[in-house]
Design a protein around this motif. Structure first.
Motif, PDB file in Angstrom:
ATOM      1  N   GLU A 790       0.772  -1.140   0.209  1.00 24.35           N
ATOM      2  CA  GLU A 790      -0.008  -0.056  -0.114  1.00 24.35           C
ATOM      3  C   GLU A 790       0.945   1.218   0.015  1.00 24.35           C
ATOM      4  O   GLU A 790       0.548   2.274  -0.697  1.00 24.35           O
ATOM      5  CB  GLU A 790      -0.731   0.017   1.276  1.00 24.35           C
ATOM      6  CG  GLU A 790      -2.058  -0.931   1.251  1.00 24.35           C
ATOM      7  CD  GLU A 790      -1.667  -2.109   2.101  1.00 24.35           C
ATOM      8  OE1 GLU A 790      -0.382  -2.596   1.973  1.00 24.35           O
ATOM      9  OE2 GLU A 790      -2.561  -2.847   2.500  1.00 24.35           O
ATOM     10  N   ARG A 791       1.850   1.264   0.749  1.00 24.38           N
ATOM     11  CA  ARG A 791       2.907   2.374   0.933  1.00 24.38           C
ATOM     12  C   ARG A 791       3.622   2.613  -0.507  1.00 24.38           C
ATOM     13  O   ARG A 791       3.564   3.941  -0.847  1.00 24.38           O
ATOM     14  CB  ARG A 791       3.848   2.357   1.816  1.00 24.38           C
ATOM     15  CG  ARG A 791       3.453   1.942   3.116  1.00 24.38           C
ATOM     16  CD  ARG A 791       4.231   1.591   4.330  1.00 24.38           C
ATOM     17  NE  ARG A 791       5.441   2.835   4.336  1.00 24.38           N
ATOM     18  CZ  ARG A 791       6.458   2.606   5.527  1.00 24.38           C
ATOM     19  NH1 ARG A 791       6.456   1.529   5.937  1.00 24.38           N
ATOM     20  NH2 ARG A 791       7.100   3.793   5.689  1.00 24.38           N
ATOM     21  N   GLU A 794       0.665   4.102  -2.875  1.00 24.31           N
ATOM     22  CA  GLU A 794       0.272   5.356  -2.693  1.00 24.31           C
ATOM     23  C   GLU A 794       1.405   6.332  -3.138  1.00 24.31           C
ATOM     24  O   GLU A 794       1.230   7.396  -3.436  1.00 24.31           O
ATOM     25  CB  GLU A 794       0.094   5.465  -1.089  1.00 24.31           C
ATOM     26  CG  GLU A 794      -1.101   4.826  -0.627  1.00 24.31           C
ATOM     27  CD  GLU A 794      -1.189   5.244   1.186  1.00 24.31           C
ATOM     28  OE1 GLU A 794      -0.581   6.019   1.472  1.00 24.31           O
ATOM     29  OE2 GLU A 794      -2.170   4.540   1.776  1.00 24.31           O
ATOM     30  N   SER A 798       1.042   9.278  -5.971  1.00 27.69           N
ATOM     31  CA  SER A 798       1.496  10.677  -5.856  1.00 27.69           C
ATOM     32  C   SER A 798       2.251  11.242  -6.710  1.00 27.69           C
ATOM     33  O   SER A 798       2.591  12.285  -6.835  1.00 27.69           O
ATOM     34  CB  SER A 798       1.953  10.877  -4.382  1.00 27.69           C
ATOM     35  OG  SER A 798       3.328  10.216  -4.152  1.00 27.69           O
ATOM     36  N   GLN A 805     -10.377   5.273  -8.905  1.00 26.97           N
ATOM     37  CA  GLN A 805     -10.295   4.229  -7.695  1.00 26.97           C
ATOM     38  C   GLN A 805     -10.575   2.935  -7.859  1.00 26.97           C
ATOM     39  O   GLN A 805     -11.916   2.579  -8.536  1.00 26.97           O
ATOM     40  CB  GLN A 805     -10.937   4.911  -6.616  1.00 26.97           C
ATOM     41  CG  GLN A 805     -10.010   5.527  -5.666  1.00 26.97           C
ATOM     42  CD  GLN A 805     -10.530   5.871  -4.354  1.00 26.97           C
ATOM     43  OE1 GLN A 805     -11.909   6.173  -4.248  1.00 26.97           O
ATOM     44  NE2 GLN A 805      -9.997   6.104  -3.162  1.00 26.97           N
ATOM     45  N   LYS A 863       0.351   6.238   9.308  1.00 29.09           N
ATOM     46  CA  LYS A 863      -0.475   6.668   8.170  1.00 29.09           C
ATOM     47  C   LYS A 863      -0.592   8.259   8.168  1.00 29.09           C
ATOM     48  O   LYS A 863      -0.591   8.621   6.738  1.00 29.09           O
ATOM     49  CB  LYS A 863      -2.095   6.390   8.525  1.00 29.09           C
ATOM     50  CG  LYS A 863      -2.760   5.772   7.381  1.00 29.09           C
ATOM     51  CD  LYS A 863      -4.309   5.239   7.838  1.00 29.09           C
ATOM     52  CE  LYS A 863      -4.873   4.739   6.818  1.00 29.09           C
ATOM     53  NZ  LYS A 863      -6.302   4.175   7.451  1.00 29.09           N
ATOM     54  N   LYS A 867       2.880   9.543   3.557  1.00 26.63           N
ATOM     55  CA  LYS A 867       3.060  10.372   2.445  1.00 26.63           C
ATOM     56  C   LYS A 867       4.416  11.448   2.425  1.00 26.63           C
ATOM     57  O   LYS A 867       5.186  11.529   1.594  1.00 26.63           O
ATOM     58  CB  LYS A 867       1.823  11.573   1.955  1.00 26.63           C
ATOM     59  CG  LYS A 867       0.731  10.757   1.524  1.00 26.63           C
ATOM     60  CD  LYS A 867      -0.499  11.580   1.160  1.00 26.63           C
ATOM     61  CE  LYS A 867      -1.593  10.849   0.610  1.00 26.63           C
ATOM     62  NZ  LYS A 867      -2.643  11.588   0.230  1.00 26.63           N
TER      63      LYS A 867
END
Length: 1429
Positions: A790-791, A794, A798, A805, A863, A867
């Motif tokens: 997931e990281r 994400e 970005s 989605q 979380k 970012k």
């Protein structure tokens, strides 16, 4: 008529009646020679010369043609052609020549031709000769009164008249004329060589002698060193240099081909040879001729398969083979070698060439018994060459690059008798004095030694080390005078910067040779190795390339490390030996200077001080050896050098080898210095966390740290914080790697290995229990790995324009871990908390928050900052981590969380019924469900099927699909199969009074299956009182989960008005309904018929000599220290444990009853098919399982039957001890762990080893049962075939060999799939007691892809490396760890290795696909299934 120098040497005498035309005018001679030559070349009338008188007259004229000036070379060339035609074309010979065939006249004609040819080699000048110079005796260059003009009687013709003075032709430059002359001389030399080859059989002994004298005279006239007072024409130097190699080749070939035995001729050759040694080609020719003869002599002395059939003369690209008579070859071998008087008296470069030639001859003798075929049995990398040592770079190590000559040892009777190795004393008799003279050359301090002299000295040391590294038979040891001189020279050479590299390169086997007194040289080698690793050694100017200089230094460092691997175990064996007085001479020069900067120097000083404290000895008693003079003092310098090199070494290969050395040293010395482990771990930790080392080096460092985890008992005594600091450092390391997404394609193996290392140190003891800060760091790092996909997604979103989605679905995207993860609430923390009532049940004790709260808080912070951290990470180009890379990280993190949670909750519980042979619970919930199924008589024999048949048994009916058995199964998060057992569903006949009840009251058993195995837990519901009016927690032997008992919540509601122990009424809000979870001990569950039988290993006798034993694997019964746990409620406070009741509370606390988490749980309907799938899953391996073959051989000259049956003399005591050290003796009949192909009918007992990562079964043929009692054991051929079938899948073999000679003959015997051989040879002698030489060889590198890869990367195998010496107390553990590493390396290189956890995870996915319905259940159906009773 021949070259006058031949006469001056006394070889031939001039004929006074010959040379008639010498005084005739030049024009007359030219005319006569031209006419006669042209006529004889073109005429077809062969009767022109019909008698010997005619032949003599014609040849008298033709001979003058070879003495003509340079300008008349065309005439000389025609004369040369005519003679060549007469020699090699018999049909073109004149009648008189043909009629003389087979007579003395024919030999006379041959001799005359050879005489005349010699005149061509007279040096000529284009300047006019001095007037009045008419004496032939004054024309040769040997006389200082005249210049060199002509030869013999021909000289007078050139000086008879000034009218015939030679005037250079303006059209042709002088240099061109000289070059033409030289080329014509080369052609004549070829003619003479061909004459010896083609006509030699027809030559008489006299003719051969004339030919040799002519060649010898020609060679000496051109090559001899001229006196400084003699004026030498420039043309002489040109001819000498250009013809030198050709003259030498022709001379040595014809000399040997002639079979000449005249002592006078050999003496003249030796005398002349001394005048040529100022020329380097002379030394090369001597070395090549000596080597060719030496190889031929080896064949004659030691039989077929050794040496060569012919004498090969190979020099300067020229190679010719001579088939000489045996007796002459022996004679010529001796005479040619001793043409050289003393190499130490030669010029520097010539001395080096001579020593290199001696080295090649010595190598020929040392390789007797072996044939050079490196591709057959590849060993460790070749010995490094040094910039000064040609012998070092050209020779191959005997033990590393040789194959036994008798290559078919399966039938010893069919192989030729083994040759007796040359005696080392014989070699020293031949060459020892020369080598010692050169090695001990002394140079005045004021004079800088010539580079070539130091090179020759270094090469001499290399040859001496090779000689003394060759093991001598006990009956023929080296003479004391030789060993003493060798040690004297070695002590000097090890302190010489020029000789040290070569000594180290050739001393890797010196300490394994069992040479008398060699171990007293350990202090000198310690100084030499420290000097080599200090960076003070500089390469010579001969290597201009920086890359080459770097490679040479890396080779030097590797050689030093290899020698260190042979000596670092020796100090412990000579504790009572006193060091000699001047042993530390040069020690200050060996200080490591690789550190730069003030901080680096301070770190070095701190490390040195720390090591010094480790090895500080108590004050000696009266009469004992002072601490500073003990042999054990060397351990300080060895360890300091090893640890300092971690900072200074730049070669990746050397760093990996160094890490192997460090690990071996730790195992060797930890029993004597327990604090050593902590120092080593701290040093390696600092090296890794810098994130500046290559990936392969970091992986090797992790291997060392994992190996040191097994020595935690020693760490705990002297460095209690070592494990904690390492785990925290690894957490920071993992976080740093995961934050840099762009580097994950390269660094993902480091993350996986870091998790493994972290886990090993967590499991090493109970130190982490109660350490909240460490919990936080570990769980945070694990969570980062679990969410890596997931990281990364994400972060990529970005960077690139976001896509529409979509629902993210991934394997393992929900809860992480197994039963204990669920118990501690880890799955809840990895997902969004539920807003339902079930989510409110999650409360935590403030006294001890536990991993649930820690992980929840960490995930919240993570979380928010994800970012930011992603944005700050650097991406190298557009490289992205692939899905398999990220999945590997995620899988490793999940496995780490699983085992970490089990560690906190103390599973498995190692009681008397459980041991390291298995990690999963023995509780058989499948058997419980089978008893409750109805109408399955057709499947009664299902339990007898093997695992594969059960897996394929999909045709079984599922008519009981909606039935309720004692155990209900659910699939959680697509990777965990949970089973909740309720005893009330069992028939009354299957229960007993102790079932599901213990001293704390009744409980429910929960079984969980995942990729790590099968675990069982006890769950019970009880009441606790909140005296402090705060939120309560449910304490789980390491984790807690609590909730407020409100009326609207799921679960049992206690009656109001309950009283506490003091009788006071307790308000409703002050009571908590607590679910307690603890690891299940099968012995305490009850229902013994549903527990698989097993036998504890603790009752077996374990004989170990190494530090690590079963205590390293033992687990204390309590996960927390006394006083840290809350007191469990008494039995009167416990409520009845209803299976459905407890299950609902468990599901609620885990968040699975929430509608939003509905997709994370799937009920599995009970059926025989499901039970078969679960049974197959239970049969899959939980750890790496491997088999290793172990053999004993008295020597390498045995057959396969004897290898299997054992030596008739029996097994040695050392080998029996070694078997006990490899593992625990287990009974195959009752063993519950991995057995490979063994069973009780094949073998009764065998060594076995297991830890949390692997299981190893050792196949020992000498422990197998005979196939028949009627057949003698040594003649039991069925046993041989049986053992071959048992070991057919073994890829690693351990071979114990008593006699090291030809021990690699055993490798072809073991013709299974073995890829790696670990050979062990016990050193003999009183001083060598308890020392063992290790060889690691990779077989079949030329046949399989995997072995080729492994041979190219041998350091994947460790900690032992090829050539090391190991002590007895560390042998078993080191060999076992190396065998485990080798087996894994073989499977990795063969591309057929899959982690057992990955195999289990894939099968769970198959179960999911099989039982997943096409449409999801309705809400009502979902809750009906969940709340069913």
């Amino acid at each position: 008529m021949f070259l006058d120098w031949i006469a001056q040497l006394g070889l031939l005498n001039h004929d006074p009646v010959s040379n008639v035309l010498a005084r005739f005018p030049l024009n007359v001679k030219k005319t006569m020679i031209t006419e006669v030559t042209s006529t004889l070349l073109v005429t077809s009338d062969l009767t022109l010369l019909s008698s010997m008188a005619h032949m003599k007259w014609a040849m008298e004229v033709l001979g003058q043609g070879f003495a003509l000036p340079l300008e008349e070379l065309s005439i000389t060339q025609e004369t040369t052609q005519l003679y060549s035609q007469w020699l090699f074309e018999p049909q073109m010979r004149p009648m008189a020549f043909r009629q003389a065939a087979g007579t003395a006249d024919e030999q006379l004609l041959y001799q005359t031709i050879f005489h005349h040819y010699s005149l061509l080699f007279q040096v000529r000048s284009t300047l006019p000769p001095p007037s009045g110079s008419n004496s032939s005796q004054n024309q040769h260059h040997r006389h200082t009164t005249t210049t060199l003009l002509s030869t013999g009687h021909a000289a007078s013709a050139l000086s008879a008249s000034a009218a015939y003075h030679i005037t250079p032709t303006p059209q042709v430059p002088i240099g061109v004329l000289i070059q033409r002359h030289i080329e014509l001389c080369k052609k004549v030399l070829t003619v003479l060589t061909m004459a010896g080859r083609q006509l030699g059989s027809t030559f008489s002994e006299e003719t051969w002698e004339v030919l040799l004298k002519v060649i010898l005279g020609i060679t000496d006239s051109l090559l001899r060193e001229q006196p400084k007072t003699t004026a030498v024409l420039p043309e002489h130097g040109k001819m000498s240099d250009d013809l030198c190699e050709h003259l030498l080749r022709v001379l040595f070939e014809l000399w040997l081909r002639s079979n000449i035995r005249q002592v006078r001729m050999w003496d003249v050759l030796k005398q002349c040879f001394q005048g040529w040694i100022h020329r380097i080609p002379v030394m090369h020719q001597w070395a090549a001729s000596s080597l060719g003869l030496c190889q031929r002599v080896v064949r004659l002395l030691y039989g077929p398969g050794q040496g060569t059939d012919v004498v090969n003369l190979a020099v300067g690209g020229y190679n010719i083979g001579l088939d000489l008579q045996a007796d002459f070859a022996l004679y010529a071998w001796h005479r040619v070698i001793y043409l050289l008087k003393s190499p130490s008296e030669l010029a520097p470069s010539h001395c080096l060439a001579a020593v290199n030639g001696i080295g090649r001859m010595v190598e020929t003798f040392l390789t007797v018994g072996y044939t050079n075929n490196p591709s057959t049995i590849p060993g460790s990398p070749p010995l490094p060459s040094t910039p000064t040592d040609i012998f070092s770079s050209s020779s191959l190590s005997l033990s590393n690059h040789s194959t036994p000559a008798n290559s078919n040892p399966k039938s010893p009777s069919s192989t030729p008798p083994k040759p007796t190795s040359p005696d080392g004393n014989t070699i020293m008799h031949m060459f020892g004095s020369w080598l010692f003279e050169i090695a001990l050359l002394q140079f005045p301090e004021a004079d800088k030694p010539v580079e070539s002299y130091t090179d020759a000295q270094a090469s001499a040391f290399g040859v001496l080390c090779r000689i003394f590294s060759k093991r001598q038979p006990p009956s023929r040891p080296f003479l004391r005078i030789y060993t003493e001189r060798f040690y004297e020279a070695l002590s000097i050479g090890l302190r010489s910067e020029t000789s040290l590299p070569t000594i180290l390169a050739h001393s890797t086997e010196l300490f394994t040779s069992e040479l008398e007194g060699v171990r007293m040289m350990v202090p000198d080698f310690v100084i030499g190795i420290r000097m080599a690793m200090s960076g003070k050694i500089r390469v010579t100017t001969g290597y201009q390339s920086q890359e080459k200089q770097k490679q040479v230094l890396e080779d030097l460092h590797l050689a030093a490390l290899k020698v260190a691997g042979c000596i670092m175990c020796l100090p412990n064996h000579f504790e009572k030996v006193e060091l000699k007085e001047d042993w530390n001479q040069g020690l200050s020069k060996s200080a490591n200077i690789g550190f730069e900067g003030k901080g680096a120097r301070e770190d070095k000083e701190i490390l040195a001080q720390l090591i010094r404290v480790l090895y500080t000895a108590d004050s000696p008693a009266d009469g004992s050896i002072p601490a500073s003079k003990r042999f054990t003092t060397l351990k300080y310098y060895i360890l300091e050098m090893l640890l300092n090199c971690l900072e200074t070494e730049t070669s990746s290969f050397n760093l990996r080898y160094l890490l192997h050395l460090i690990e071996v040293y730790v195992f060797e010395d930890v029993a004597f210095c327990p604090g050593l482990v902590g120092v080593v771990v701290k040093t390696i930790q600092e090296k890794i966390v810098s994130i500046q080392v290559p990936v392969e080096v970091a992986l090797s460092a992790f291997d060392v740290l994992v190996g040191c985890a097994g020595l935690y008992e020693h760490v705990r005594r002297d460095s209690k914080s070592c494990a904690r600091e390492l785990v925290l450092a690894l957490c920071r390391y993992v976080d740093a790697l995961l934050a840099n997404h762009g580097q994950l394609p390269t660094t993902h193996p480091l993350v996986v290995r870091a998790y493994e290392c972290m886990l090993q140190w967590i499991l090493a003891g109970q130190w982490i229990v109660g350490d909240q800060d460490c919990h936080l760091a570990v769980i945070s790092s694990i969570a980062a790995g679990i969410h890596i996909i997931e990281r990364v997604e994400e972060y990529e979103a970005s960077v690139v324009p976001p896509k529409p989605q979509q629902e993210k679905r991934r394997w393992g995207g929900g809860a992480a871990g197994n039963a204990m993860i669920s118990a501690v609430g880890a799955p809840l923390s990895l997902t969004k908390p539920s807003s339902s009532g079930a989510g409110k049940l999650f409360q935590v004790n403030s006294k001890y928050p536990g991993p649930i709260k820690i992980l929840s808080q960490e995930l919240k912070k993570d979380k928010e900052s994800r970012k930011n951290r992603s944005a700050s990470s650097s991406i190298s180009g557009n490289v992205k981590a692939s899905r398999p890379d990220l999945t590997a990280i995620q899988h490793a993190a999940e496995m780490t969380m699983t085992v970490f949670s089990n560690q906190l909750s103390h599973f498995p519980v190692w009681t008397d019924d459980i041991g390291p042979s298995r990690m999963s619970t023995m509780w058989n919930d499948i058997a419980m469900n089978r008893t409750s199924l109805v109408n399955i008589k057709e499947n009664a024999d299902f339990a007898s099927l093997d695992l594969h048949q059960r897996h394929l048994h999909h045709h079984l009916s599922s008519e009981a699909g909606n039935s309720m058995g004692p155990v209900r199964y659910f699939l959680l998060d697509r990777r965990i199969i949970l089973g909740c057992c309720e005893v009330s569903q069992l028939p009354a006949s299957h229960r007993d009074s102790g079932s599901f009840v213990d001293d704390r009251g009744p409980f429910v058993v929960v079984t969980m299956r995942d990729s790590s195995g099968r675990n069982s837990w006890k769950l019970r519901v009880s009441n606790e009182v909140n005296h402090n009016n705060i939120k309560k927690s449910a304490r789980v032997e390491g984790e807690c989960a609590g909730h407020h008992g409100t009326k609207g919540q799921n679960g049992h509601i206690d009656p109001a008005g309950a009283k506490d122990e003091e009788g006071d009424t307790i308000a409703y809000g002050q009571r908590l309904r607590v679910m307690a979870i603890e690891a299940a001990d099968e012995a305490g569950i009850g229902l013994k018929q549903y527990v698989r039988a097993t036998k504890s290993l603790t009752n077996l006798k374990v004989t170990v000599d190494q530090p690590e034993t079963l205590r390293a694997e033992s687990m204390p019964k309590s996960a927390f220290d006394e006083g840290e746990l809350e007191v469990a409620p008494s039995s009167k406070q416990a409520t009845q444990a209803s299976g459905s009741h407890v299950f609902r509370i468990l599901m609620a606390q885990m968040g699975y009853l929430s509608l939003e988490n509905r997709s994370r749980i799937m009920p599995l309907h009970l059926s025989e098919r499901l039970l078969a799938e679960l049974q197959f899953l239970d049969g899959l391996k939980e750890r790496d399982c491997m088999g290793v073959s172990v053999y004993f051989a008295q020597s390498g000259d045995i057959g396969y039957d004897e290898l299997i049956h054992g030596s008739p003399a029996g097994l040695s005591k050392d080998f029996s001890r070694f078997l006990d050290c490899l593992g625990w003796p287990i009974q195959t009949e009752t063993h519950s762990g991995y057995l490979g192909q063994l069973n009780k009918d094949v073998c009764h007992t065998t060594p076995y080893f297991a830890d949390r990562n692997c299981e190893v079964i050792f196949h020992v043929p000498y422990l197998m049962r005979p196939s028949s009692t009627e057949v003698p054991y040594l003649q039991d051929h069925r046993l041989v075939d049986q053992f071959r079938s048992v070991t057919m899948h073994d890829q690693v073999a351990v071979v114990w060999v008593e006699d090291r000679e030809r021990m690699i003959n055993l490798l072809p015997l073991i013709d299974q799939n073995v890829m790696v051989f670990i050979l062990i040879h016990p050193l003999e002698g009183d001083s060598a007691g308890g020392l063992f030489w290790i060889r690691i060889l990779i077989q079949g590198s030329h046949t399989t892809t995997g072995s080729v890869r492994l041979a190219a990367n041998p350091l994947m195998i460790g900690p032992l490396a090829d050539g090391m010496l190991v002590s007895r107390h560390a042998l078993g553990s080191l060999v076992r760890n190396t065998a485990i590493s080798a087996d894994k390396a073989c499977r990795l290189m063969g591309d057929f290795f899959t982690e057992p956890s990955a195999v289990r995870a894939r099968y769970i996915q198959e179960v999911l696909q099989t039982h997943q319905s096409e449409e999801p259940d309705s809400i009502s159906e979902f809750y009906r299934t969940m709340f069913a009773t």
